[in-house]
Design a protein around this motif. Structure first.
Motif, PDB file in Angstrom:
ATOM      1  N   ARG A 252       0.832  -1.213   0.000  1.00 31.99           N
ATOM      2  CA  ARG A 252       0.000   0.000   0.000  1.00 31.99           C
ATOM      3  C   ARG A 252       0.859   1.252   0.000  1.00 31.99           C
ATOM      4  O   ARG A 252       0.425   2.314  -0.434  1.00 31.99           O
ATOM      5  CB  ARG A 252      -0.920   0.003   1.225  1.00 31.99           C
ATOM      6  N   TRP A 253       2.074   1.115   0.513  1.00 34.50           N
ATOM      7  CA  TRP A 253       2.988   2.264   0.564  1.00 34.50           C
ATOM      8  C   TRP A 253       4.059   2.190  -0.531  1.00 34.50           C
ATOM      9  O   TRP A 253       4.525   3.227  -0.984  1.00 34.50           O
ATOM     10  CB  TRP A 253       3.677   2.325   1.928  1.00 34.50           C
ATOM     11  N   THR A 254       4.450   1.003  -0.923  1.00 32.59           N
ATOM     12  CA  THR A 254       5.529   0.880  -1.907  1.00 32.59           C
ATOM     13  C   THR A 254       5.040   0.984  -3.346  1.00 32.59           C
ATOM     14  O   THR A 254       5.839   1.254  -4.250  1.00 32.59           O
ATOM     15  CB  THR A 254       6.265  -0.458  -1.728  1.00 32.59           C
ATOM     16  N   GLY A 255       3.752   0.758  -3.572  1.00 29.24           N
ATOM     17  CA  GLY A 255       3.190   0.936  -4.905  1.00 29.24           C
ATOM     18  C   GLY A 255       3.834   0.052  -5.955  1.00 29.24           C
ATOM     19  O   GLY A 255       3.961  -1.162  -5.780  1.00 29.24           O
ATOM     20  N   ASP A 256       4.296   0.681  -7.052  1.00 26.30           N
ATOM     21  CA  ASP A 256       4.848  -0.061  -8.190  1.00 26.30           C
ATOM     22  C   ASP A 256       6.349  -0.302  -8.094  1.00 26.30           C
ATOM     23  O   ASP A 256       6.963  -0.771  -9.059  1.00 26.30           O
ATOM     24  CB  ASP A 256       4.547   0.709  -9.493  1.00 26.30           C
ATOM     25  N   ILE A 257       6.950   0.006  -6.959  1.00 19.44           N
ATOM     26  CA  ILE A 257       8.388  -0.228  -6.811  1.00 19.44           C
ATOM     27  C   ILE A 257       8.663  -1.729  -6.893  1.00 19.44           C
ATOM     28  O   ILE A 257       8.038  -2.509  -6.175  1.00 19.44           O
ATOM     29  CB  ILE A 257       8.900   0.340  -5.481  1.00 19.44           C
ATOM     30  N   PRO A 258       9.566  -2.164  -7.766  1.00 22.30           N
ATOM     31  CA  PRO A 258       9.840  -3.601  -7.893  1.00 22.30           C
ATOM     32  C   PRO A 258      10.305  -4.209  -6.582  1.00 22.30           C
ATOM     33  O   PRO A 258      11.074  -3.599  -5.820  1.00 22.30           O
ATOM     34  CB  PRO A 258      10.949  -3.658  -8.956  1.00 22.30           C
ATOM     35  N   VAL A 259       9.868  -5.429  -6.323  1.00 20.93           N
ATOM     36  CA  VAL A 259      10.244  -6.128  -5.098  1.00 20.93           C
ATOM     37  C   VAL A 259      11.760  -6.247  -4.985  1.00 20.93           C
ATOM     38  O   VAL A 259      12.321  -6.177  -3.879  1.00 20.93           O
ATOM     39  CB  VAL A 259       9.584  -7.523  -5.078  1.00 20.93           C
ATOM     40  N   ALA A 260      12.444  -6.402  -6.110  1.00 14.15           N
ATOM     41  CA  ALA A 260      13.900  -6.563  -6.103  1.00 14.15           C
ATOM     42  C   ALA A 260      14.606  -5.334  -5.538  1.00 14.15           C
ATOM     43  O   ALA A 260      15.768  -5.418  -5.115  1.00 14.15           O
ATOM     44  CB  ALA A 260      14.403  -6.855  -7.510  1.00 14.15           C
ATOM     45  N   GLU A 261      13.941  -4.176  -5.515  1.00 10.26           N
ATOM     46  CA  GLU A 261      14.552  -2.939  -5.013  1.00 10.26           C
ATOM     47  C   GLU A 261      14.297  -2.725  -3.525  1.00 10.26           C
ATOM     48  O   GLU A 261      14.708  -1.707  -2.974  1.00 10.26           O
ATOM     49  CB  GLU A 261      14.040  -1.746  -5.807  1.00 10.26           C
ATOM     50  N   LEU A 262      13.617  -3.679  -2.885  1.00 11.22           N
ATOM     51  CA  LEU A 262      13.300  -3.569  -1.465  1.00 11.22           C
ATOM     52  C   LEU A 262      14.094  -4.626  -0.698  1.00 11.22           C
ATOM     53  O   LEU A 262      13.930  -5.815  -0.917  1.00 11.22           O
ATOM     54  CB  LEU A 262      11.804  -3.785  -1.232  1.00 11.22           C
TER      55      LEU A 262
END
Length: 502
Positions: A252-262
């Protein structure tokens, strides 16, 4: 057997603050920490301007500013991420000279606290030193220590011991104290994530009032983010160790940011408790920080309470050790701090309950009431104002029983002469702030008593502050709290804390 005036058990933020404050007064102390290095995971992430002021007192004004970021306040969100209410805080310097709220990474804070401690020759720091027993007699305390690296045992003798050794405190057990619950226990999932991506979220604390799963979000640093979610029965942190299972909670907070960047830094389960020790002192052993109280994290006051403990006790203990203060002033520590800590814990409990209680019915109430909270007179100021309650009446807080005044409250760290602030001039001593122009004899009397005189000229911030308490003079303690305030200039009030005083 080595003898030192003070042994500090535990080198978290509370212990390091207490040791540094004592060192500033020239008190020799030994800090014993069971771990050699700083705990690498983030825990506390927020503090207010009153505690920021304590860090500045330690000499960390610029260093803390470099590792922290102001936050803008609080948003209450519903399950669909709609803003139910918003309480904004000023991110610029406030009455103490610092933002009302700041976010930070605790390992960074402990790093600068340890580095700063090395500047004081009167302090010895020992890591890998686990305290195994505290034994008191009429003249002091024997501290038994085990070197966790070599297994060697030794004992140290101290005049006083400060137990800053956390929730599982040996110091607390040694004095026979026990934690008393205040009716709040919840299991929460705590998540720390690093990413170079910008989440694009509002730079404040987000409280998610979702009856299915309450949560909290905040940006801690340039790349660090913190989420906390209430766990449901049967869930554990192990259910969310990898990003595939964690991502649905934070998306809900990360939106479209790719999972690989988290990148996950930590996923842990914490039991949030509201507890206060039934006693904070036995003769020469004192409890500080989590050893004395546990605060649910909803208002970011857990670590703050420990630093307030250190600020309250250090100057009193230093004064007793050098003979400037009567030994009886040490009795005021628990009286003042226990009442204050309990008030903050109750506030945190209230916020946590309001955010999480009631299921679907509670959610309906929040959706109806929260958007109208700003219409309640004074409520917005109460939600955003970082001022905490005044200290309880004691021999060092001469507060009228039937009238509110300045006694027990913090004197603002006001700008005095266009550049220097109150703390720069007071420099850890008693101060007398007055709008009365003192005579030469009164000035000499104040100087003789070892206090700093600060004249509050008409139109100044301190003049206005005195007016809020219908006072013309205030005696301010070395920790910034007001001992006494009234219409007359009464430097003889200081005699009450001197050996043999009234």
């Amino acid at each position: 057997m080595r003898t030192v005036p003070v042994v500090v058990v535990g080198a978290g933020p509370t212990g390091l603050t207490a040791a540094t404050l004592l060192a500033q007064y020239g008190v020799e102390c030994l800090v014993l920490e069971r771990w050699e290095s700083i705990y690498p995971q983030p825990r506390a992430v927020a503090l207010d301007d009153e505690v920021h002021r304590i860090l500045a007192r330690l000499g960390l004004r610029d260093e803390f500013a470099a590792i922290s970021r102001p936050h803008r306040g609080l948003r209450l969100l519903d399950r669909n991420m709609r803003v139910l209410a918003e309480f904004r805080r000023d991110t610029g310097p406030d009455r103490h000279g610092y933002p009302q709220g700041s976010m930070f990474d605790q390992p960074d804070l402990e790093t600068i606290l340890r580095r700063n401690l090395k500047r004081h020759r009167t302090v010895t720091f020992r890591g890998n030193a686990e305290v195994t027993a505290l034994t008191q007699d009429a003249g002091g305390v024997r501290v038994d220590v085990t070197d966790t690296a070599t297994g060697e045992h030794e004992s140290v003798r101290a005049a006083y011991v400060l137990g800053c050794d956390g929730a599982n405190s040996l110091s607390r057990a040694s004095i026979g104290a026990a934690m008393q619950g205040l009716g709040f226990t919840q299991r929460w999932l705590v998540i720390d994530v690093v990413t170079e991506a910008d989440l694009g979220q509002w730079e404040g604390v987000h409280q998610l009032a979702d009856p299915a799963r309450a949560g909290t979000y905040m940006r801690v640093g340039r790349t660090r983010y913190r989420w906390e979610f209430q766990l449901t029965p049967g869930e554990t942190a192990d259910d969310y160790r990898d990003m595939a299972r964690l991502h649905p909670l934070i998306s809900r907070w990360t939106g479209d940011i790719p999972v690989a960047e988290l990148e996950i830094i930590r996923v842990a389960e914490y039991t949030f408790r509201a507890q206060v020790a039934d006693r904070w002192r036995d003769r020469r052993v004192f409890l500080l920080g989590d050893a004395a109280h546990l605060t649910p994290p909803f208002i970011g006051q857990g670590m703050c309470a420990g630093l307030r403990d250190a600020m309250n006790l250090a100057w009193k203990l230093a004064g007793v050790l050098d003979g400037a203060l009567a030994e009886s002033v040490l009795d005021t520590y628990e009286i003042e701090r226990k009442h204050h800590a309990r008030a903050m814990i109750k506030l945190a409990k209230f916020i946590g309950t309001a955010m999480t209680a009631g299921g679907e019915f509670g959610n309906v109430i929040r959706r109806a009431v929260a958007p109208r909270l700003h219409l309640v007179p004074g409520l917005t100021g109460l939600a955003t104002d970082s001022r905490t309650p005044p200290l309880h009446r004691s021999d060092l807080v001469m507060r009228p029983r039937l009238r509110r005044g300045l006694a027990g409250r913090l004197c603002p760290n006001a700008i005095i002469d266009g550049q220097r602030r109150f703390d720069d001039l007071a420099a850890g001593r008693f101060a007398i702030v007055t709008s009365i122009e003192p005579s030469a004899a009164q000035r000499a009397d104040i100087e003789r008593r070892g206090a700093v005189l600060i004249v509050a000229h008409p139109g100044s911030e301190l003049h206005r502050w005195l007016g809020t308490g219908a006072a013309r003079a205030a005696v301010v303690r070395p920790d910034g709290a007001v001992l006494h305030a009234g219409r007359r200039l009464l430097p003889q009030t200081l005699d009450a804390v001197r050996p043999g005083g009234g």
